[in-house]
Design a protein around this motif. Structure first.
Motif, PDB file in Angstrom:
ATOM      1  N   SER A 145      -1.612   0.701  -1.419  1.00 47.80           N
ATOM      2  CA  SER A 145      -2.528   1.723  -2.039  1.00 47.80           C
ATOM      3  C   SER A 145      -3.150   2.388  -0.759  1.00 47.80           C
ATOM      4  O   SER A 145      -3.718   1.872   0.214  1.00 47.80           O
ATOM      5  CB  SER A 145      -3.251   0.817  -3.052  1.00 47.80           C
ATOM      6  OG  SER A 145      -4.066   0.350  -2.352  1.00 47.80           O
ATOM      7  N   GLY A 146      -3.445   3.693  -1.609  1.00 47.60           N
ATOM      8  CA  GLY A 146      -4.613   4.399  -0.417  1.00 47.60           C
ATOM      9  C   GLY A 146      -4.246   6.158   0.025  1.00 47.60           C
ATOM     10  O   GLY A 146      -3.028   5.665  -0.393  1.00 47.60           O
ATOM     11  N   THR A 147      -4.684   6.360   0.490  1.00 49.63           N
ATOM     12  CA  THR A 147      -3.810   7.361   1.106  1.00 49.63           C
ATOM     13  C   THR A 147      -2.729   7.451   1.765  1.00 49.63           C
ATOM     14  O   THR A 147      -2.562   6.114   2.095  1.00 49.63           O
ATOM     15  CB  THR A 147      -4.899   8.471   1.986  1.00 49.63           C
ATOM     16  OG1 THR A 147      -5.191   7.568   2.746  1.00 49.63           O
ATOM     17  CG2 THR A 147      -6.201   9.045   0.665  1.00 49.63           C
ATOM     18  N   GLY A 148      -2.063   8.171   1.534  1.00 46.87           N
ATOM     19  CA  GLY A 148      -0.398   7.780   2.336  1.00 46.87           C
ATOM     20  C   GLY A 148       0.405   7.537   1.589  1.00 46.87           C
ATOM     21  O   GLY A 148       1.239   7.222   2.401  1.00 46.87           O
ATOM     22  N   THR A 149      -0.085   6.822   0.683  1.00 44.29           N
ATOM     23  CA  THR A 149       0.966   5.864  -0.442  1.00 44.29           C
ATOM     24  C   THR A 149       1.826   6.738  -1.157  1.00 44.29           C
ATOM     25  O   THR A 149       1.052   7.574  -2.038  1.00 44.29           O
ATOM     26  CB  THR A 149       0.497   4.780  -0.760  1.00 44.29           C
ATOM     27  OG1 THR A 149      -0.895   5.091  -1.698  1.00 44.29           O
ATOM     28  CG2 THR A 149       0.347   3.901   0.134  1.00 44.29           C
TER      29      THR A 149
ATOM     30  N   LYS B 185      -0.368   4.598   7.227  1.00 46.70           N
ATOM     31  CA  LYS B 185      -0.288   3.653   5.476  1.00 46.70           C
ATOM     32  C   LYS B 185       1.615   4.584   4.985  1.00 46.70           C
ATOM     33  O   LYS B 185       2.371   4.126   4.599  1.00 46.70           O
ATOM     34  CB  LYS B 185      -0.760   4.082   5.144  1.00 46.70           C
ATOM     35  CG  LYS B 185      -1.750   2.606   4.426  1.00 46.70           C
ATOM     36  CD  LYS B 185      -2.484   2.109   3.238  1.00 46.70           C
ATOM     37  CE  LYS B 185      -3.781   1.113   3.411  1.00 46.70           C
ATOM     38  NZ  LYS B 185      -4.279   1.564   2.370  1.00 46.70           N
ATOM     39  N   ALA B 186       2.102   5.772   5.690  1.00 46.34           N
ATOM     40  CA  ALA B 186       2.999   6.701   4.624  1.00 46.34           C
ATOM     41  C   ALA B 186       3.923   6.451   5.599  1.00 46.34           C
ATOM     42  O   ALA B 186       4.808   5.906   4.726  1.00 46.34           O
ATOM     43  CB  ALA B 186       1.663   8.353   5.293  1.00 46.34           C
TER      44      ALA B 186
ATOM     45  N   GLY C 281      -4.260   6.846   7.064  1.00 47.54           N
ATOM     46  CA  GLY C 281      -3.588   7.303   6.021  1.00 47.54           C
ATOM     47  C   GLY C 281      -1.539   7.637   7.006  1.00 47.54           C
ATOM     48  O   GLY C 281      -0.827   7.515   5.754  1.00 47.54           O
TER      49      GLY C 281
ATOM     50  N   THR D 238       4.798   2.841   4.300  1.00 51.82           N
ATOM     51  CA  THR D 238       5.502   3.187   2.887  1.00 51.82           C
ATOM     52  C   THR D 238       7.109   3.785   3.092  1.00 51.82           C
ATOM     53  O   THR D 238       7.581   3.687   2.444  1.00 51.82           O
ATOM     54  CB  THR D 238       4.675   4.142   2.163  1.00 51.82           C
ATOM     55  OG1 THR D 238       3.327   3.821   2.185  1.00 51.82           O
ATOM     56  CG2 THR D 238       4.988   4.171   0.282  1.00 51.82           C
TER      57      THR D 238
ATOM     58  N   MET E 135      -4.815  14.387   6.625  1.00 52.45           N
ATOM     59  CA  MET E 135      -4.435  13.139   6.784  1.00 52.45           C
ATOM     60  C   MET E 135      -4.970  11.535   7.679  1.00 52.45           C
ATOM     61  O   MET E 135      -4.432  12.082   9.083  1.00 52.45           O
ATOM     62  CB  MET E 135      -3.154  12.504   6.649  1.00 52.45           C
ATOM     63  CG  MET E 135      -2.674  11.985   5.457  1.00 52.45           C
ATOM     64  SD  MET E 135      -0.579  11.526   5.767  1.00 52.45           S
ATOM     65  CE  MET E 135      -0.714  13.250   4.245  1.00 52.45           C
ATOM     66  N   ASP E 136      -5.701  11.414   7.960  1.00 59.25           N
ATOM     67  CA  ASP E 136      -6.245  10.631   8.620  1.00 59.25           C
ATOM     68  C   ASP E 136      -4.959   9.543   9.393  1.00 59.25           C
ATOM     69  O   ASP E 136      -4.405   8.903   9.592  1.00 59.25           O
ATOM     70  CB  ASP E 136      -7.420   9.489   8.199  1.00 59.25           C
ATOM     71  CG  ASP E 136      -7.163   9.084   7.169  1.00 59.25           C
ATOM     72  OD1 ASP E 136      -6.360   8.935   6.499  1.00 59.25           O
ATOM     73  OD2 ASP E 136      -8.499   8.233   7.487  1.00 59.25           O
TER      74      ASP E 136
ATOM     75  N   GLU F 115       2.181   7.144  -5.292  1.00 60.21           N
ATOM     76  CA  GLU F 115       1.268   6.679  -6.197  1.00 60.21           C
ATOM     77  C   GLU F 115       2.453   6.677  -7.415  1.00 60.21           C
ATOM     78  O   GLU F 115       2.270   5.896  -8.748  1.00 60.21           O
ATOM     79  CB  GLU F 115       0.405   8.185  -6.486  1.00 60.21           C
ATOM     80  CG  GLU F 115      -0.527   8.704  -5.647  1.00 60.21           C
ATOM     81  CD  GLU F 115      -1.799   7.506  -5.863  1.00 60.21           C
ATOM     82  OE1 GLU F 115      -1.740   6.619  -6.809  1.00 60.21           O
ATOM     83  OE2 GLU F 115      -2.040   7.137  -4.707  1.00 60.21           O
TER      84      GLU F 115
END
Lengths: 898, 71
Positions: free
Chosen positions: A98-102, B8-9, B5, B12, B1-2, A104
């Protein structure tokens, strides 16, 4: 802005998915091909955008977990369990991010994945299938069997092409809207592949006619419908959970779920959907009831049974939800077309018709629940359980088992209440649901009024006798606890539980449908507790002794004591009632006890014996107000209530009166006896006055005798035929009485039999009145006789004085002649008046007695026959009565005198 | 985007791709990332799935056409 991004992404997607210009195909094509490629890309992009734009409002509620579950299941079904596990693991990790970059919108991604994989799988299968005709065109149908849920129609690509002349690409909208039309789309796609084989099969396969017909039918049926079946199924499943779907919504006017009137669907579908959605309608009712009762209303309104009912309903709804969840996961499985055949039937998909089958059972159950909810809305407690029990009288095994399950839950609180009541004597009933109602009363009224059976709360599956038994058992415990301050019942209750448990082999639980268990528990507990109670009443409180004491003192069983009391108290009681001193009378009572055999009686019992002065008015004599009282004390006041004691008092008064009359007659006899000589003397002399006196005396004698005959016989009857007889019966009944109620009943029977037979009852009021006037008459006669004998004695005394003055030998000479005239005139007046009075008395007496005896046979009691026989053994009165009735004038005159 | 992020992206995306491959859907990483992006932008997945399928079919058709041509 957003649209731009989307467009950009779509463009990229198109580029990636279509063979790129750098592909091998490109090499062989000319430069114009490149342009063509570009136009293809553009066209594809436009097309893609159109598709995307067409779907703005999703009709599905997004449920990520269900989606993941569906994918997993799909994988497992394909026999790839390890992949399924891997997927589950991946999904878990995916979801935990969760959080940014994931992501939704995980659901969307999953849905996409699933849809793509499904398409792909189908494509793969189709290519495999369509590959068959290339190699062996004839083996087509044979290959079908082993493959899963694939349309037969795929084997006839030629036909397909002709049927679906509009390719999917040209009308994406319609094909998309009709989600269920995926197959035709697929077939359209695959039609590119094997036009060669189809013709062959077409010509050979006889079944094709059927196939074509089916296909045509689908076409036709789809034409009418704007909505796909899958969407409807989805909506129905939602409606069944009380949620408005996209097309199927709750309509207040029609009071049910219906397909939106603006949506074009065939009438049959509409009706079918409406029918299916009955479940939803019922579900709403049930759910509303539950939420209203549990959340909104105060708990008092529904009580524990109502709560149990709601909980049971909720549990049933839980089952229902489970089913719905299963159905919901199956919604996502696409509906293969109605192409029939074994290949389709096994699939996990839902059509409206399949849904109808699935919902058939829940519908019955839901209907039942709704009926119960409607029935029980206003009911509470035992009444509610009874109402549900009524529904159990049903032939359907499904209904029965369902209701039985429900009842077991609903009745749990009631059985718990019964258990606590029977074993602990507690009314564990906060909301007034138990069929035993406790009333705040004093300890002495506890047994009779403290607890009542409330029939409205008595569930019909508990029979009335059992309920009474239950009531009594708890009452016994309470009686022991409150009135006797005894703790022994706990042991008895524990023993009862142990016995029942032992006999039931460990399954001693109470519950609905185990009436036998309840009965045995109640019987066991009742037996033990009642036995204990009876023992306490007999041994500790000496019930038998108390009854005996009452019989001896209040019912004049102790003859010598009564005799002494009568002697001692007689003079006292002749005084006007307001001059009496209760204290003095108590002293008299004491001395009477000490003088008689009563002194050997138990001190405790003698302590309870008291003198009681009844409320008196003016002119009342002591006789009218004096009575004895016996103080039974707690807890025997339960048996000897105030009413009972009042009855005893009535009986006592009657007996006391009778005794007094008897006593009076005896006293008359006492005065008569010494005066015998007077009569004899005068008789001998033959003197005029004397002879008159003799006549009067004689008259008096006969009258007394007659009265005595009556009183003695009456007394005999009362004492032996009534009191002793009833007492003997009572003793026998006391022996066999198992519980306090029986004891009380036996005692009341005893008492009422005395009242009835002693002519004190309702029916013998007239007789009793006659009897009392007879008593009064006898007492009047006593006064008369006293006066007479007083005078006679005076005369005698004067005579003796006269004779004493003379020498003894002159005893018989008529020397008092000088005084004689004066005396004779005096006593002559007196004698005439007294003889008149005596006559009147005798006439009145005989007429009263006449009436009494005449009335006796009117009474129904057999025993009274004995009395009447005794009184009239020689038929003297009957004959007299006969003669009187033949001369009614005389009778009338005498009766007027009364 | 840091940095986180981005990290994480990527993760994902890795996971999504892993899932895709588990399900034996022939989509490469890039395509998956595009699709996920589209999903994130609110495109309905069903529509998206249709697009993918249609495009693939189109692609296949093109390939077969070109094959025919070459033949």
């Amino acid at each position: 802005m957003e649209d731009d991004v989307v467009a950009d992404l779509v463009k990229q997607l198109v580029k990636r998915l279509l063979p790129s210009p750098g592909n091998s195909t490109e090499k062989s094509s000319s430069s114009s091909n490149g342009e063509q490629q570009q136009t293809t890309l553009d066209r594809a992009f436009q097309y893609a955008m159109r598709i995307i734009g067409s779907r703005i409002a999703p009709s599905l509620a997004s449920d990520e977990v269900a989606m993941a579950e569906s994918i997993k299941r799909q994988l497992v079904q394909e026999g790839r369990s390890s992949d399924a596990l891997t997927f589950a693991d991946l999904h878990r990790r995916f979801a935990s991010l969760s959080g940014t970059g994931t992501v939704e919108n995980r659901w969307a991604v999953l849905y996409l994945l699933r849809a793509v994989s499904e398409d792909q799988r189908r494509d793969a299968a189709e290519t495999k299938r369509t590959a068959v005709p290339f190699t062996s065109t004839l083996s087509g149908p044979a290959a079908v069997g082993g493959l899963q849920a694939l349309p037969k129609a795929a084997e006839h690509p030629k036909l397909q092409v002709s049927q679906l002349d509009a390719p999917a690409s040209s009308s994406p909208r319609s094909s998309l809207r009709n989600g269920s039309l995926r197959l035709p789309r697929q077939q359209a796609g695959s039609s590119d592949h094997g036009p060669q084989g189809g013709v062959l099969i077409l010509s050979k396969d006889g079944d094709n006619v059927k196939s074509i017909a089916i296909r045509e039918y689908i076409e036709i049926s789809q034409v009418d419908s704007e909505v796909t079946e899958a969407a409807l199924v989805r909506d129905v499943v939602y409606a069944c959970q009380g949620i408005d779907g996209r097309y199927v919504k709750f309509d207040e006017d029609q009071d049910g779920y219906v397909i939106d009137a603006n949506v074009k669907v065939p009438k049959t579908t509409r009706v079918l959907v409406r029918r299916l959605c009955e479940v939803g309608w019922l579900f709403r009712r049930v759910r509303n009831h539950i939420s209203e009762s549990l959340e909104d209303g105060p708990l008092e309104a529904i009580g524990t049974v109502g709560q149990a009912f709601c909980a049971a309903l909720q549990e049933e709804l839980g089952d229902y939800y489970r089913l719905m969840a299963v159905l919901e996961t199956q919604i996502y499985n696409p509906i293969p077309f109605m192409s029939g055949g074994a290949t389709c039937s096994g699939g996990n998909f839902l059509s409206i018709r399949r849904l109808a089958v699935w919902l058939a059972e829940p519908l019955t159950r839901m209907r039942l629940m709704a009926v119960l909810v409607d029935d029980c809305k206003t009911l509470r407690g035992g009444a509610m359980a009874g109402a549900i029990h009524m529904h159990l009288q049903h032939g359907g095994p499904l209904v029965r088992s369902f209701l039985r399950r429900l009842m077991r839950r609903v009745c749990a609180p009631i059985y718990e209440m019964i258990r606590r009541w029977v074993l602990e004597g507690e009314v564990d009933d906060l909301y007034g649901e138990f069929f035993v109602v406790a009333q705040p009363v004093k300890a002495e009224a506890l047994w009779r009024q403290g607890y009542q059976l409330q029939t409205s709360m008595l569930p019909s599956f508990i029979p009335e006798p059992l309920a009474k038994r239950i009531l009594r058992t708890g009452k016994s415990i309470n009686f022991l606890r409150v009135c006797c301050e005894d703790q022994g019942w706990a042991k008895a209750a524990a023993a009862a539980v142990a016995t029942v448990r032992a006999s039931a082999n460990g399954r001693g639980g109470l519950g609905y449908g185990e009436t036998e268990a309840l009965e045995s528990l109640v019987a066991e507990a009742a037996g033990r507790i009642d036995r204990h109670l009876i023992q306490i009443v007999y041994n500790r409180y000496k019930f038998r002794d108390q009854c005996l004491a009452i019989k001896r003192y209040l019912l004049l069983g102790q003859g010598d004591f009564i005799q002494y009391l009568m002697d001692l108290v007689g003079s006292e009681l002749s005084l006007p009632a307001n001059n009496l001193s209760a204290f003095k009378l108590s002293g008299t009572l004491e001395s009477a006890i000490r003088a008689s055999n009563a002194q050997y009686d138990d001190g405790d019992i003698l302590d309870r014996l008291r003198v009681k002065m009844m409320p008196h008015g003016d002119g009342d004599r002591g006789w009218d107000v004096f009575s004895l009282q016996y103080d039974a004390r707690e807890p025997l006041t339960t048996v000897f209530t105030e009413d009972i004691m009042a009855t005893y008092l009535r009986i006592f008064n009657f007996l006391w009166r009778l005794k007094r009359v008897d006593h009076a007659l005896s006293a008359t006899w006492q005065t008569m006896k010494p005066n015998c000589s007077v009569g004899r003397a005068s008789a001998i002399k033959g003197d005029g006055v004397k002879s008159e006196l003799t006549v009067v005396l004689r008259r008096c004698q006969t009258l007394r005798n007659e009265m005595n005959h009556f009183v003695t016989n009456l007394q005999y009857y009362i004492m032996f035929e009534v009191l002793e007889f009833s007492w003997a019966n009572f003793l026998a009944e006391m022996e066999v009485a198992h519980d306090l109620d029986e004891l009380i009943a036996a005692h009341e029977k005893y008492l009422s039999s005395i009242v009835e037979k002693a002519l004190l009852g309702e029916r013998s009021q007239l007789l009793c009145k006659t009897l009392f006037s007879l008593f009064d008459l006898i007492l009047r006669f006593r006064g008369l006789a006293d006066r007479l004998f007083e005078n006679a004695r005076e005369m005698e005394a004067r005579n003796q004085n006269a004779t004493r003055q003379r020498p003894k030998r002159d005893f018989h000479s008529g020397s008092f002649n000088g005084r004689k005239s004066s005396m004779s005139s005096l006593s002559g007046d007196f004698l005439t008046s007294i003889s008149e009075e005596m006559d009147a008395c005798a006439v009145e007496y005989s007429s009263l007695l006449e009436g009494f005896i005449a009335q006796l046979p009117v009474q129904q009691h057999v025993d009274l026959k004995f009395l009447s026989f005794r009184l009239d053994f020689s038929e003297y009165y009957t004959r007299q009565h006969m003669s009187m009735s033949t001369t009614p004038l005389k009778f009338r005159r005498t009766s007027l005198k009364i | 985007m840091d940095g986180a992020g981005v990290e994480k992206a990527r993760e994902t995306l890795n996971l999504a791709h892993a899932m895709v491959s588990t399900m034996r859907t022939n989509l490469d990483r890039q395509t998956v990332s595009i699709l996920v992006g589209l999903c994130e932008h609110g495109v309905h997945p069903e529509a998206l799935a249709t697009v993918v399928k249609e495009l693939r079919r189109e692609g296949a058709a093109m390939v077969s056409r070109s094959k025919l041509e070459t033949a």
